[in-house]
Structures are given as structure tokens and as C-alpha cells.
Design an enzyme around this catalytic site. Structure first.
Site, mmCIF file in Angstrom:
data_model
loop_
_atom_site.group_PDB
_atom_site.id
_atom_site.type_symbol
_atom_site.label_atom_id
_atom_site.label_comp_id
_atom_site.label_asym_id
_atom_site.label_seq_id
_atom_site.Cartn_x
_atom_site.Cartn_y
_atom_site.Cartn_z
ATOM 1 N N LYS A 33 0.848 -1.198 0.000
ATOM 2 C CA LYS A 33 0.000 0.000 0.000
ATOM 3 C C LYS A 33 0.885 1.250 0.000
ATOM 4 C CE LYS A 33 -0.325 0.222 5.045
ATOM 5 N NZ LYS A 33 -1.218 0.300 6.211
ATOM 6 N N ARG A 131 -9.992 0.694 15.428
ATOM 7 C CA ARG A 131 -9.962 1.332 14.118
ATOM 8 C C ARG A 131 -10.874 0.544 13.193
ATOM 9 N NH1 ARG A 131 -4.158 2.006 11.273
ATOM 10 N NH2 ARG A 131 -4.639 -0.140 10.728
ATOM 11 N N HIS A 163 -5.851 -6.653 13.530
ATOM 12 C CA HIS A 163 -4.597 -5.900 13.489
ATOM 13 C C HIS A 163 -4.207 -5.489 14.900
ATOM 14 C CE1 HIS A 163 -1.461 -3.928 11.295
ATOM 15 N NE2 HIS A 163 -1.769 -2.714 11.724
ATOM 16 N N ARG A 219 1.581 -10.497 7.785
ATOM 17 C CA ARG A 219 1.559 -9.344 6.882
ATOM 18 C C ARG A 219 2.836 -8.521 7.094
ATOM 19 N NH1 ARG A 219 -3.393 -9.328 9.501
ATOM 20 N NH2 ARG A 219 -2.854 -7.380 10.569
ATOM 21 N N TYR A 261 14.093 31.215 4.168
ATOM 22 C CA TYR A 261 12.978 32.032 4.622
ATOM 23 C C TYR A 261 13.030 32.294 6.123
ATOM 24 C CZ TYR A 261 10.711 31.162 0.108
ATOM 25 O OH TYR A 261 10.410 31.107 -1.226
ATOM 26 N N CYS A 308 12.570 24.511 2.062
ATOM 27 C CA CYS A 308 11.687 25.186 1.119
ATOM 28 C C CYS A 308 10.931 24.142 0.291
ATOM 29 C CB CYS A 308 12.493 26.090 0.206
ATOM 30 S SG CYS A 308 13.533 27.271 1.088
ATOM 31 N N MET A 309 10.014 24.607 -0.540
ATOM 32 C CA MET A 309 9.254 23.676 -1.363
ATOM 33 C C MET A 309 10.154 22.866 -2.278
ATOM 34 S SD MET A 309 6.127 24.357 -4.046
ATOM 35 C CE MET A 309 5.000 24.931 -2.783
ATOM 36 N N ASP A 310 11.215 23.498 -2.794
ATOM 37 C CA ASP A 310 12.059 22.842 -3.805
ATOM 38 C C ASP A 310 13.528 22.752 -3.418
ATOM 39 O OD1 ASP A 310 9.813 23.135 -5.847
ATOM 40 O OD2 ASP A 310 10.282 25.227 -5.418
#
Length: 370
Positions: A33, A131, A163, A219, A261, A308-310
Site C-alpha cells: 500500500k 480502528r 490488526h 503481513r 525564509y 523550502c518547497m524545492d
């Protein structure tokens, strides 16, 4: 030529699966998954099956169908099933479905009629995680309904499962309590004529530490990717993912120069800054600003300033670091580089989240070992 890359060692996946399979008499389900925990669902699934896994675990229906579209015919279980999904398509594709409520069982029975074949079902009981799965107070009703549907030819109850909540805490009494509850649930199911071929409870941690929870199927999730579910123990597993990027720019700056930043980092002396083109859009946790460890130029450095983002920035002092040099955010740790566990520690999370964050199509993914 790559700029930033996730590198996945499929031989490590194979070795980890073989290690887990050798430690149990049960069959092994490889849980793929979350795009194989960020490693790539289809390549990981194939490597795991080659190494001895006989089942695949896909959280969502789309993931399970994706495995079938890739030509994988091994048994696949999908367990995250919200109301209204195209379950008939899953039944037609021979995908096993988890059933943890009367309402969902009714949907599966209807899907079986549409697909004109019995659905393969794993009844899930909540033994204490709180859950997914049927509440124990409703369990008898569910198994009785499933037994009737099986007698009518609408479904085949292939499995009963649950689980564990605290398997990573070896010796915690909750594990024994859940095991006892699971045995009770199996007895209730048997009294209704449900005797499945597969009873499964153990996740990675229990697979490695609790053979009494193995039953017919274990699992294997995080352990398959070489990351230990038990802090401080490696169990001979080898991490399969390496994340790296090439330095884009270096420059000398004076003492007192703000970095990134908000200037949350300021240089203490004249120094060389290295700009690395990878950021939170690629999976780097922003919370690891000023703390994230990166291997560059033969030593571990810390992210200087905010992620930062990049991009991230590294303070390299007077070291000879140049554009094109490879910065390793994490890997197996065998050559001094940080690990996913190191990033998890500074980010206040777990290694599962760190590797899964890098399942981003923006960043290149390459494979070794086939």
C-alpha cells in the site's frame, strides 16, 4: 542525468522478504500500500513475490486493481473500502475484499451477484485497535450473515483477520489481550461454520517477535522495506531506499548572513553554502528545518534554515563542495550517511512516514537489482 532521485534496492527487498519468510511457517503477505511505502508498488510487489511472498496487501481498491492491471496474478487483499466503490470490478478481477460490517458485507454480496461469481472475503474483527473491523459486540451477527452468504454461494470466506495496536512494544500486555480476543473471535466464527483457510493477525513487529501470532499468514509491511518496527533492533534487515540530490549551487557568504525564509539560520563565520534542489514538495519534512541530516563531502551536515518547497541549504564551512556533488539525505547507513530513522527522529515521526513521503512523481525513482 538526475537532479534528485529516490533509489530503491530491489535485492534488499528480496533479502528482507526471504528473511521474514525463513522466520515463520506461515505464508507471507507483502504489504505494498501507499505505492509500496514510497518505493514503487509494482516493482516491489514483483520482487517480494520472487523472494517467497505468496500474497500482496493493497490498502485501497485502486491499488489492488493497479496490481492486476500490471499483470500480477497473486492473491491480493484490499481492506480500505468506503461505501459505493465498484466492488463488482474487484470481484471480477479476483481481488479479496475485507469485510468488517454487515453493511459492507451486503455490498460485497451485491457485487458478487453483479460479477456472477462468489466474492472472496476476509472478515475483520476489531480485537482492540479501535480502528477498522467489526466491533466484538457485532461479531456474531457478522459471521452468521457471512455463513449464510457462503452457504448461498454468494461469497467464500477465505480469511478472518485483525490488526495489533502495540506489537512494536514487545511485552506489552495489550498484545496478549488482542491475541486472546482474536482466538475468541475465531471460535465464534467456527461455531457459525466459518473455518477460513487463512487466519492472520501479525504485522511486521509481531512477525519478528511473536511467533504465537503467526497463524496461517503474516503481513510484512515496514520490515519488508528494511526498516525495523522495533526501535534499537535491526533484525538483519537492510533499508532499500536511498534519497539523494545533486548540489545545484555553491557560494561564499560572510558571517552573519541569513539563510532561507525567515532567516532562522544565520552563518557564524564566512562559509560556503550549498544549495540542494530538493524540498518539501519532494518529500523532505519541513519540520526538519535546521535539523535534517544530510551526507555531503564525507560528513553529515544539518539543513541550514527552513526547508523550502524545492530546495534545502547546507552550511559547508571551508570544505571543498562543488555543484554536481551528491548529497544523500538518507540511505542504508552503511557508509556514514543518515538513515530514514535519523530523519524520523529529528522530525518527531516514524520511518514509515519518511519513506512514504518520497513516493512523489515529481522526483525521479530508479531501481537496482532488476
Amino acid at each position: 542525468m538526475w537532479q534528485a532521485e529516490v533509489r530503491v534496492d530491489l535485492d534488499a527487498i528480496r533479502r528482507n522478504v526471504a528473511r521474514l519468510a525463513a522466520g515463520t511457517t506461515a505464508e507471507v503477505m507483502a504489504v505494498v500500500k501507499g505505492d509500496g511505502y514510497g518505493h514503487g508498488m509494482v516493482p516491489v510487489a514483483r520482487a517480494a513475490l520472487e523472494a517467497g511472498a505468496t500474497w500482496l496487501g493493497a490498502g485501497t481498491l485502486d491499488e489492488a486493481l493497479g496490481l492486476r492491471r500490471a499483470g500480477i496474478t497473486a492473491p491480493v487483499l484490499a481492506w480500505l473500502l468506503a461505501p459505493g466503490l465498484p466492488l463488482a470490478e474487484a470481484v471480477a478481477a479476483d481481488i479479496d475484499l475485507s469485510g468488517g460490517s454487515i453493511a459492507l458485507l451486503d455490498e460485497i454480496i451485491a457485487a458478487s451477484a453483479t460479477a456472477k461469481r462468489p466474492a472472496r472475503v476476509h472478515l475483520k474483527v476489531d480485537t482492540g485497535l479501535g480502528r477498522g473491523g467489526c466491533a466484538r459486540s457485532e461479531w456474531q451477527r457478522l459471521v452468521e450473515a457471512a455463513a449464510k452468504a457462503q452457504a448461498d454461494g454468494a461469497i467464500e470466506v477465505v480469511g478472518v483477520w485483525s490488526h495489533l495496536a502495540r506489537a512494536d512494544e514487545v511485552g506489552h500486555p495489550a498484545n496478549d489481550e488482542q491475541l486472546a480476543a482474536f482466538r475468541d473471535a475465531l471460535e465464534v466464527a467456527a461455531q457459525s461454520g466459518i473455518n477460513p483457510a487463512y487466519r492472520h493477525l501479525a504485522n511486521s513487529a509481531a512477525t519478528l517477535t511473536r511467533p504465537d501470532t503467526h497463524f496461517d499468514l503474516v503481513r510484512a509491511g515496514i520490515a519488508m522495506y528494511g526498516l525495523s518496527p522495533i526501535p534499537g533492533q535491526t533484525f538483519g534487515l537492510r533499508p532499500a531506499m536511498t534519497v539523494r540530490a545533486r548540489v545545484m549551487l555553491t557560494k561564499r557568504v560572510p558571517a552573519g548572513h541569513g539563510v532561507s525564509y525567515g532567516h532562522t539560520y544565520t552563518t557564524a563565520r564566512e562559509t560556503t553554502l550549498a544549495v540542494v534542489p530538493i524540498g518539501y514538495a519532494d518529500g523532505v519534512p519541513r519540520v526538519a528545518s535546521n535539523t535534517g541530516p544530510v551526507w555531503l563531502g564525507g560528513k553529515v551536515r544539518r539543513v541550514a534554515g527552513r526547508v523550502c518547497m524545492d530546495q534545502i541549504v547546507l552550511d559547508c564551512g571551508d570544505d571543498d563542495v562543488r555543484p554536481g556533488d551528491v548529497a544523500v539525505l538518507f540511505g542504508p547507513g552503511e557508509h556514514g550517511e543518515p538513515t530514514a530513522d535519523d530523519w524520523a527522529e529529528v522530525s518527531g515521526t516514524i520511518s514509515y512516514e519518511i519513506v512514504t513521503r518520497f513516493g512523489n512523481p515529481r522526483i525521479a525513482r530508479g531501481y537496482d537489482g532488476g
